[in-house]
Scaffold this active site. Structure first.
Site, PDB file in Angstrom:
ATOM      1  N   ALA A   1      55.819  23.443  75.843  1.00 22.11           N
ATOM      2  CA  ALA A   1      54.362  23.390  76.814  1.00 22.11           C
ATOM      3  C   ALA A   1      53.242  22.866  76.217  1.00 22.11           C
ATOM      4  O   ALA A   1      52.312  22.288  76.848  1.00 22.11           O
ATOM      5  CB  ALA A   1      54.429  24.671  77.617  1.00 22.11           C
ATOM      6  N   ALA A   2      52.891  23.662  75.025  1.00 20.62           N
ATOM      7  CA  ALA A   2      51.561  23.067  74.492  1.00 20.62           C
ATOM      8  C   ALA A   2      51.231  21.660  74.426  1.00 20.62           C
ATOM      9  O   ALA A   2      52.233  21.054  73.918  1.00 20.62           O
ATOM     10  CB  ALA A   2      51.363  23.982  73.019  1.00 20.62           C
TER      11      ALA A   2
ATOM     12  N   GLY B   1      49.672  21.827  77.411  1.00 23.89           N
ATOM     13  CA  GLY B   1      49.603  22.322  78.702  1.00 23.89           C
ATOM     14  C   GLY B   1      49.354  21.331  79.566  1.00 23.89           C
ATOM     15  O   GLY B   1      49.224  21.525  80.830  1.00 23.89           O
TER      16      GLY B   1
ATOM     17  N   ASP C   1      61.142  30.161  70.924  1.00 26.15           N
ATOM     18  CA  ASP C   1      61.626  28.818  70.400  1.00 26.15           C
ATOM     19  C   ASP C   1      62.402  28.427  71.688  1.00 26.15           C
ATOM     20  O   ASP C   1      63.420  29.320  72.087  1.00 26.15           O
ATOM     21  CB  ASP C   1      62.443  29.010  69.006  1.00 26.15           C
ATOM     22  CG  ASP C   1      63.042  27.763  68.435  1.00 26.15           C
ATOM     23  OD1 ASP C   1      63.338  26.935  69.200  1.00 26.15           O
ATOM     24  OD2 ASP C   1      63.418  27.695  67.223  1.00 26.15           O
TER      25      ASP C   1
ATOM     26  N   CYS D   1      56.653  11.259  73.356  1.00 28.26           N
ATOM     27  CA  CYS D   1      55.503  10.160  73.107  1.00 28.26           C
ATOM     28  C   CYS D   1      55.859   9.524  72.087  1.00 28.26           C
ATOM     29  O   CYS D   1      55.055   9.257  71.163  1.00 28.26           O
ATOM     30  CB  CYS D   1      54.289  10.910  72.966  1.00 28.26           C
ATOM     31  SG  CYS D   1      54.099  12.330  71.857  1.00 28.26           S
TER      32      CYS D   1
END
Length: 452
Positions: free
Chosen positions: A262-263, A265, A315, A387
């Protein structure tokens, strides 16, 4: 007494040393230096230009420097950085006279070294001024020429040429060599796009609508983090490409969603904005690091979706130990990747990764997909995104996952923007030269049954 200009060049040398020696990120070091030092806006601009300019052109600068320094047996790291920033100013910046560049470089050399070093720097730069530098156009091999001309390691050029061909590779790396733009995501449930544009323009920002995401704006000048729109959670900073993830998820207000990585966010909070707490909608956000999840919660609170997000330090490869099978309606695996799609805004990445890293990341990416797959409900959707622009981390990972999980199929990525073309397989490849975004990849996978 050092001048501001000299300070800027000296700080640039120090930052570039740390970037090369410690693989530190230049943007973080720049921010630290600007906060600690009392530089004028003009010299903050010069410092930023020198640091990013040298990083983005390092291989080209080294190619041009090499004939002038090849007889020198050993050159200290800081001296090499000083020569690079001086050559960059001499060959790529019109505003700084050559004599001023040489004078400032010699002063810094005297400050940090001995007379022999300052004499060496003076001699090299004056010979460059007198003789000129060689051109990458003289390189016969077209792949090597691209590597030097655009300052990308040879392995990146070779990998892209193998995947998309020489012509597309040159378009991609040429685009990644341009300056990044700032994009904003607008929460249109809080304020209309038109009202946000009007307010930003009243505050002195030039903005235009994104051609990629219906939730996106491009900010042409400044950083609107002090705007009430930002403070009130109506806008947030997020690249246009990553805004497409929440749309591709096809979220219902009642969905329970797993965000496996997630980070920081941005996608987590975007997905949460589609949910309704009264219908038990929720995002469960995982990350390895507790401090990164604190940032997720901080963003969630500002964006008014903190009551829709639960965070867990975990994890993702061990998530099956904490959740029953078929817990989630939707799963997002925005996987750890090489980040090569971000090289426009993080130029250091190109020197910090290797082909070996790509193969290591493939395994991590596949492990995460395999680990979370049992947690998805039948007929649920799992989005895999990165990405990066390498098919090894994108198409090949999805192909391997499907070979191991026969109960999943690819479905075309669902988007409202019909100008974004999908591959024959139904994947979205966003290459930087096509829409001016970060490089990005999205695949949509549907679970047809609970049996492999």
């Amino acid at each position: 007494m050092k001048t501001d200009n000299q300070n800027s060049r000296l700080f640039a040398v120090q930052i570039l040393e740390k970037v090369e020696k410690n693989q530190s990120f230049s943007n973080l070091l720049l921010n630290e230096t600007v906060k600690e030092q009392n530089l004028s806006p003009e010299n903050i601009g010069l410092l930023t230009e020198l640091v990013y300019g040298v990083i983005q052109n390092k291989l080209k600068l080294d190619y041009q420097l090499e004939p002038f320094i090849k007889k020198q047996k050993k050159i200290d790291s800081w001296v090499r950085q000083l020569l690079r920033i001086s050559l960059y100013q001499m060959t790529m910046l019109d505003k700084v006279p050559t004599h001023a560049v040489v004078d400032e470089a010699v002063k810094i050399a005297k400050l940090r070294g001995h007379r022999g070093v300052s004499g060496f720097v003076n001699g090299v730069l004056r010979k460059i001024d007198r003789d000129g530098v060689r051109s990458a156009a003289d390189i016969k091999d077209p792949v090597e020429k691209m590597s030097v001309q655009y300052s990308y390691p040879l392995w990146i050029i070779e990998l892209l040429v193998d995947e998309v061909g020489k012509e597309e590779t040159e378009k991609i790396i040429k685009s990644l060599s341009t300056r990044s733009k700032l994009s904003l995501r607008v929460n249109t449930s809080l304020k209309s796009m038109e009202a946000v544009i009007a307010q930003l323009e009243d505050e002195g920002f030039g903005v235009s609508k994104s051609l990629v995401s219906k939730y996106g704006l491009i900010c042409e000048n400044g950083l609107p983090v002090k705007s009430d729109l930002f403070k009130d959670g109506i806008i947030t900073i997020q690249d246009e490409s990553s805004m497409l993830v929440a749309e591709a998820m096809q979220i219902k207000p009642s969905d329970v969603i797993l965000d496996a990585c997630a980070a920081p966010g941005g996608k987590t909070t975007h997905m949460a904005s589609y949910l309704d707490k009264d219908q038990w909608g929720e995002v469960v956000a995982l990350d390895l690091h507790e401090n990164k999840l604190d940032k997720v919660l901080e963003n969630a609170e500002r964006l008014r979706v903190d009551d829709l997000i639960e965070v867990r330090a975990m994890d993702a490869r061990k998530s099956a130990d904490s959740f029953p099978d078929q817990t989630f309606d939707k799963i997002l695996v925005d996987a750890p990747c090489s980040g090569l799609g971000l090289m426009r805004r993080k130029p250091d990445i190109r020197y910090q990764k290797s082909l070996k890293d790509i193969y290591s990341l493939q395994k991590v990416q596949l492990d995460i997909l395999n680990s979370v797959a049992p947690l998805l409900k039948e007929e649920g959707r799992m989005i895999y995104s990165t990405c990066t622009i390498t098919k090894k981390e994108n198409d090949e990972v999805v192909r391997s996952f499907l070979e191991e999980n026969k109960n999943f199929i690819v479905e075309p990525v669902q988007l409202t923007n019909d100008k974004l073309k999908l591959s024959d397989e139904g994947y979205l490849h966003l290459y930087p030269h096509l829409h001016g975004t970060d490089g990005f990849f999205i695949a949509s996978l549907r679970k047809t049954s609970d049996n492999k």
